[in-house]
Each structure stands twice: as structure tokens, then as C-alpha cells.
Write a protein that holds these residues in place. Structure first.
Motif, PDB file in Angstrom:
ATOM      1  N   MET A  94       0.833  -1.201   0.000  1.00  0.00           N
ATOM      2  CA  MET A  94       0.000   0.000   0.000  1.00  0.00           C
ATOM      3  C   MET A  94       0.870   1.255   0.000  1.00  0.00           C
ATOM      4  SD  MET A  94      -2.765  -1.114   2.876  1.00  0.00           S
ATOM      5  CE  MET A  94      -3.732   0.367   2.685  1.00  0.00           C
ATOM      6  N   ALA A  95       1.882   1.258   0.865  1.00  0.00           N
ATOM      7  CA  ALA A  95       2.696   2.462   0.990  1.00  0.00           C
ATOM      8  C   ALA A  95       4.009   2.134   1.689  1.00  0.00           C
ATOM      9  CB  ALA A  95       1.947   3.532   1.768  1.00  0.00           C
ATOM     10  N   SER A 108       7.012   4.075   4.076  1.00  0.00           N
ATOM     11  CA  SER A 108       7.253   5.294   4.847  1.00  0.00           C
ATOM     12  C   SER A 108       8.623   5.284   5.494  1.00  0.00           C
ATOM     13  CB  SER A 108       6.177   5.470   5.923  1.00  0.00           C
ATOM     14  OG  SER A 108       6.314   4.547   6.969  1.00  0.00           O
ATOM     15  N   TYR A 143       2.798   6.401  -1.498  1.00  0.00           N
ATOM     16  CA  TYR A 143       1.690   5.471  -1.726  1.00  0.00           C
ATOM     17  C   TYR A 143       1.795   4.817  -3.102  1.00  0.00           C
ATOM     18  CZ  TYR A 143      -0.613   7.404   2.388  1.00  0.00           C
ATOM     19  OH  TYR A 143      -0.917   7.770   3.667  1.00  0.00           O
ATOM     20  N   VAL A 178      -3.918   3.547  -4.351  1.00  0.00           N
ATOM     21  CA  VAL A 178      -4.186   3.611  -2.918  1.00  0.00           C
ATOM     22  C   VAL A 178      -4.525   5.051  -2.541  1.00  0.00           C
ATOM     23  CG1 VAL A 178      -3.244   3.259  -0.606  1.00  0.00           C
ATOM     24  CG2 VAL A 178      -2.620   1.700  -2.468  1.00  0.00           C
ATOM     25  N   LYS A 199      -4.676   8.197  -0.526  1.00  0.00           N
ATOM     26  CA  LYS A 199      -3.888   8.778   0.560  1.00  0.00           C
ATOM     27  C   LYS A 199      -4.765   9.285   1.689  1.00  0.00           C
ATOM     28  CE  LYS A 199      -0.392  10.379  -2.698  1.00  0.00           C
ATOM     29  NZ  LYS A 199       0.379  11.535  -3.203  1.00  0.00           N
TER      30      LYS A 199
END
Lengths: 116, 119
Positions: B47-48, B50, B58, B62, B64
Motif C-alpha cells: 500500500m505504501a 514510509s 503510496y 491507494v 492517501k
């Protein structure tokens, strides 16, 4: 784009049988290749990895060889045990030029069921 | 070593509410954390991604504003599903990397996952 294809399960074997789970990949360049295992009710655990062609990853009796000519990374074990019952995921990853982590691309997973 | 925890392990919520899921690296500093979604009998979909102190990146498709990710420290990342709906019901998994570990920065360590059910 990059992708990983692995054999569909479930794979059902008797204890002490030989295991092969096929995995092939599509990617440009030289990705790292992984096998992850997910036991019932638990998170994914790294089983083994290989970072370049002809490397063999091995752990807990499992092994897989990075074959660039056939773009494959098949998982094998000579004698499976009931405790090996789990879902096995093949994955690839590529490091970017900065050396930072890149994303993992997973296959769909293969359920292995070992019967006593 | 390289243990990643998630909390809660299961959550049931009503449609329209928000749910926060925590991901912690217990014995290492996670330079990068990832959030995945796993559908039944399907693979993990990223999905993302970080990095501590910066905005999440992202994956295409998906939302945000739907899936808010905060990576406030080197040991904690949170995923908030805002205004959850039944189609958000899924298994959410986080992972983390530690560039100082011998296994290398390309090895991800996974949490046990969080089962979200939206009624």
C-alpha cells in the motif's frame, strides 16, 4: 513490470516426502530473491534469500538457487515434516541506486500441508 | 532479534468510523516501514512505504486520504483507515527494514498482521 509467479496450492505431502515449490520471476536487471513463510496465525518470516545469479539460499533444510537463465528460484526440501505446514511466498526486491530499501513484490503464496 | 509487533491483532468497527493500527519494531530501529494488504487466498499488495519523519509514498490506486500513514519515530508507524467501509475489511500487515542488520537493507521483517472487519 516486475512480477513473481509461483505454483498454486495446496500442496499436500506425506511426512519425509521431497518438496518442490516452483517460482519464476519477471524483472529487469538483477533483483534479490526471497522465500518467506507464514505459519498459521503468525506473520511472514524470512526463510532464505539470494542476491545474485547462482547464489543458493538455505535455511532449516530448505534451499533455493537463483537461476538467471531460467528466471527461477524454486524452493526445495529433501524431507518435509508436519511442522513445515505453512504458506510459502516467493518474492523479489530490487535495491535502488542509493542503496535504500526497495519494495518487495510477492507471488500469490503456496499452501503446503504435510500429513503424518 | 528483528521483532515487529502490531496492535490490535483484530478489530471490528462500524461503517463510517476510523481505525488506527500500530506497527512497532521492538528491538531495532526501522529506517523504513511498509504497509501491505492481504486478501483471502491472495498475495500481499503493497500500500505504501514510509521513512521516519517524512511523508509516506503510496502505491498507485491507494487513496492517501483514506489510508493515513504516520511514521513519527524509528520504532513506530501507524495506519489509520478513515471512514471505514465494508470493502476495507482485510488483513493489514506491516514490515520494517533495518539497514544496520547483517541481512541487509533489502530484508523486511513482518508483523503478525491485523484483521479488520467493518460492519
Amino acid at each position: 513490470g516486475d512480477s513473481v509467479t509461483q505454483m498454486e496450492g495446496p500442496v499436500t505431502l506425506s511426512e519425509e516426502a521431497f518438496l518442490t515449490i516452483n517460482c519464476t520471476y519477471t524483472a529487469t536487471g538483477y533483483p534479490s530473491l526471497f522465500w518467506y513463510v507464514q505459519y498459521p496465525g503468525e506473520g511472514l518470516q524470512l526463510l532464505l534469500k539470494a542476491t545474485k545469479a547462482d547464489d543458493k539460499g538455505s535455511n532449516k533444510g530448505f534451499e533455493a538457487t537463483y537461476r538467471k537463465e531460467t528466471t527461477s528460484f524454486h524452493l526445495e526440501k529433501g524431507s518435509v515434516q508436519v511442522s513445515d505446514s505453512a504458506v510459502y511466498f516467493c518474492a523479489l526486491s530490487r535495491m535502488n541506486y542509493g542503496g535504500a530499501t526497495n519494495k518487495l513484490i510477492f507471488g500469490t503464496g503456496t499452501l503446503l500441508a504435510v500429513q503424518p | 532479534g528483528a521483532v515487529v509487533s502490531q496492535h490490535p491483532s483484530r478489530v471490528i468497527c462500524k461503517s463510517g468510523t476510523s481505525v488506527k493500527i500500530e506497527c512497532r519494531s521492538l528491538d531495532f530501529q526501522a529506517t523504513t516501514m511498509f504497509w501491505y494488504r492481504q486478501f483471502p487466498k491472495q498475495s500481499l499488495m503493497l500500500m505504501a512505504t514510509s521513512n521516519e519523519g517524512s511523508k509516506a509514498t503510496y502505491e498507485q490506486g491507494v487513496e492517501k486520504d483514506k489510508f493515513l500513514i504516520n511514521h513519527a519515530s524509528l520504532t513506530l508507524s501507524t495506519l489509520t483507515v478513515t471512514s471505514a467501509h465494508p470493502e476495507d475489511s482485510s488483513f493489514y500487515i506491516c514490515s520494517a527494514t533495518d539497514r544496520d542488520r547483517p541481512a541487509g537493507a533489502d530484508t523486511q521483517y513482518f508483523g503478525p498482521g491485523t484483521r479488520l472487519t467493518v460492519l
